[in-house]
Design an enzyme around this catalytic site. Sequence first.
Site, short mmCIF file in Angstrom:
data_model
loop_
_atom_site.label_atom_id
_atom_site.label_comp_id
_atom_site.label_asym_id
_atom_site.label_seq_id
_atom_site.Cartn_x
_atom_site.Cartn_y
_atom_site.Cartn_z
N LYS A 1 0.86 -1.19 0.00
CA LYS A 1 0.00 0.00 0.00
C LYS A 1 0.88 1.23 0.00
CE LYS A 1 -4.11 1.94 0.75
NZ LYS A 1 -3.82 2.77 -0.41
N LYS B 1 5.39 1.87 8.46
CA LYS B 1 4.21 2.62 8.92
C LYS B 1 3.00 1.72 9.08
CE LYS B 1 4.01 6.47 6.79
NZ LYS B 1 3.77 7.48 5.74
N LYS C 1 5.03 2.03 -3.04
CA LYS C 1 5.02 3.45 -3.42
C LYS C 1 5.17 3.55 -4.93
CE LYS C 1 4.69 7.45 -1.33
NZ LYS C 1 3.94 7.74 -0.10
N THR D 1 -4.47 12.61 7.62
CA THR D 1 -3.06 12.66 8.03
C THR D 1 -2.88 13.72 9.13
OG1 THR D 1 -2.39 11.95 5.85
CG2 THR D 1 -0.70 13.00 7.21
N ASN E 1 -2.05 19.94 2.48
CA ASN E 1 -3.09 19.11 3.08
C ASN E 1 -2.74 18.73 4.52
OD1 ASN E 1 -4.01 16.38 3.89
ND2 ASN E 1 -5.35 16.63 2.13
N SER F 1 -7.10 5.36 4.52
CA SER F 1 -7.09 4.64 3.23
C SER F 1 -7.50 3.19 3.44
CB SER F 1 -5.69 4.67 2.60
OG SER F 1 -5.55 5.80 1.79
P1 NAD Z 1 0.72 19.09 -0.34
O1 NAD Z 1 1.21 19.08 -1.75
O2 NAD Z 1 -0.73 19.23 -0.07
O3 NAD Z 1 1.45 20.27 0.50
C1 NAD Z 1 2.83 20.44 0.53
C2 NAD Z 1 3.09 21.80 1.16
O4 NAD Z 1 4.49 21.97 1.30
C3 NAD Z 1 2.60 22.96 0.32
O5 NAD Z 1 2.05 23.93 1.18
C4 NAD Z 1 3.87 23.51 -0.31
O6 NAD Z 1 3.78 24.88 -0.60
C5 NAD Z 1 4.85 23.25 0.82
N1 NAD Z 1 6.23 23.26 0.38
C6 NAD Z 1 6.75 22.80 -0.77
N2 NAD Z 1 8.06 23.06 -0.81
C7 NAD Z 1 8.37 23.65 0.37
C8 NAD Z 1 9.55 24.15 0.94
N3 NAD Z 1 10.70 24.11 0.29
N4 NAD Z 1 9.49 24.68 2.17
C9 NAD Z 1 8.32 24.75 2.83
N5 NAD Z 1 7.18 24.31 2.35
C10 NAD Z 1 7.20 23.77 1.13
O7 NAD Z 1 1.31 17.76 0.30
P2 NAD Z 1 0.83 16.98 1.58
O8 NAD Z 1 -0.10 15.91 1.14
O9 NAD Z 1 0.40 17.94 2.64
O10 NAD Z 1 2.19 16.26 1.98
C11 NAD Z 1 3.19 16.95 2.74
C12 NAD Z 1 4.13 15.93 3.34
O11 NAD Z 1 3.37 15.02 4.14
C13 NAD Z 1 4.86 15.06 2.29
O12 NAD Z 1 6.14 14.75 2.80
C14 NAD Z 1 4.00 13.80 2.23
O13 NAD Z 1 4.75 12.68 1.79
C15 NAD Z 1 3.62 13.70 3.70
N6 NAD Z 1 2.42 12.88 3.90
C16 NAD Z 1 1.22 13.26 3.41
C17 NAD Z 1 0.12 12.43 3.58
C18 NAD Z 1 -1.23 12.81 3.08
O14 NAD Z 1 -2.16 12.00 3.25
N7 NAD Z 1 -1.44 13.99 2.54
C19 NAD Z 1 0.26 11.20 4.27
C20 NAD Z 1 1.52 10.85 4.79
C21 NAD Z 1 2.58 11.71 4.59
#
Ligand code: NAD
Length: 437
Positions: free
Chosen positions: A75, A99, A111, A195, A226, A363
């Site tokens: 997953k 995880k 992934k 998350t 997000n 999920s």
């Molecule tokens: P997203 O695309 O919704 O948001 C990413 C955010 O990071 C945006 O606000 C963007 O502007 C910001 N960003 C990008 N580059 C940056 C930088 N250099 N400095 C500061 N901010 C920066 O993505 P997301 O889904 O919120 O995911 C964010 C992190 O959380 C990732 O590492 C992702 O792998 C992890 N994650 C997300 C989920 C999920 O369900 N959304 C689950 C597990 C882990």
Amino acid sequence: MTESSAGQGMRLFADAVARVERIGEQAGVDGEVVDQLRRPRATLTSSLEVRMDDGSTRYFTAHRCQYNSVLGPTKGGIRYHPEVSLGEVQALALWMTMKCAVVDLPFGGGKGGVELDPKSLSHLELERLSRAYVRANADFIGPDTDIPAPDVYTNARIMGWMADEYEAIKRVRAPGVITGKPLSMGGSEGREEATGRGAFIVINELANLRGMDPRQTTVAVQGFGNAGYHVALLLQGCGYRVVAVSDSKGGIFSGDGFDIESIYRHKLAEKKLEGVYCDGALCELIDFEQISNEELLELDVDILVPAALAGVIDTHNAAKVRAGIIAEVANGPISGEVDAELHERGVIVLPDVLTNAGGVTVSYFEWLQNRGGYPWSLEKVRARLRDKMIPAFRSVHELVENEGMTYRAAAYVKALRRISEGIAARGTRDYFSSTSE
Ligand code: NAD
């Protein structure tokens, strides 16, 4: 992908494996288990042929990695990003393996990723590319084998196209092949906030155990997407003072704390956090200053929440981090090289494999709802998420207390022990060598 991102990806993967080896060895985990986790079970790299709007054809390199399936189907999300590389996908798939085991899901880790800048494609091009990804992987993924989901720069609509393509190829209804779909295509209530909500539950549990008063607790959140937005919103709702937030364009700081909802509204309207204003009564009284992402990481706050990218805290800046608690909402924001240094300085790190596991947990709920053909209410999803996250946190915390480990080591040990049980059930060298005598 540039040469440096390929190298960076391989370093990330080597770092991820080294962490498993280090923690596994320290905790006396069976060498057979660690050995199995040194390499992915299967990885498929393909070249996606996509017709562009101007009639030309472009080729995009795509990967899907099934890292380990001892505990169930693999997953993990699919990422669209110019820096995607095989090494990065494998590192992320290894983290997914840990995880899913930490929160006791019946899943292994996987992934996927496509090397591209999604912002450079039209909607139609993005749709053709997403369908091409499924055509290339249709015999690799499946509701009982490998189940993708959204990740960076992929979303519910893209998951909907992918599920639709899979069903067209297989000529069956198979909503369980992909999670994070739109609600009307079998998505789950509460997936979007999951998350952030899971991270909030973990942070709040730790704060309660340490007797921290939310109103006296300051928080800085890097990344206002997000995950970052939802965790900031929930922390603020519980009384925590969120004093800094940032996105890719920079950050803002206010000692009195922000009204997260109005910042989010502004970001949606302006697509950046610079010059943000609030229209709520409280916020109008608040001054703020602009800060860089680097400065945000070094703020003197109680809780630092990196929620954007991997590798933002490493040997260059670890010594400057002043937060007492770091909650890893992003995947891999802290390089393995500085784990020991942070621990020696007394910094508590809530590891990604526990802190951001709320997303994959919901999920899993979506997959269950698809298989049962019966959607759950938002209240039920939230209650079940708590039922998963709180015991997961407590079992990790118990290891911290009883075996004197860091939270990261404890989460990894919990995961490794669970994976060990899965391996042992099928027979290890010890078992076979003893029965053959
Ligand atoms: P997203 O695309 O919704 O948001 C990413 C955010 O990071 C945006 O606000 C963007 O502007 C910001 N960003 C990008 N580059 C940056 C930088 N250099 N400095 C500061 N901010 C920066 O993505 P997301 O889904 O919120 O995911 C964010 C992190 O959380 C990732 O590492 C992702 O792998 C992890 N994650 C997300 C989920 C999920 O369900 N959304 C689950 C597990 C882990």
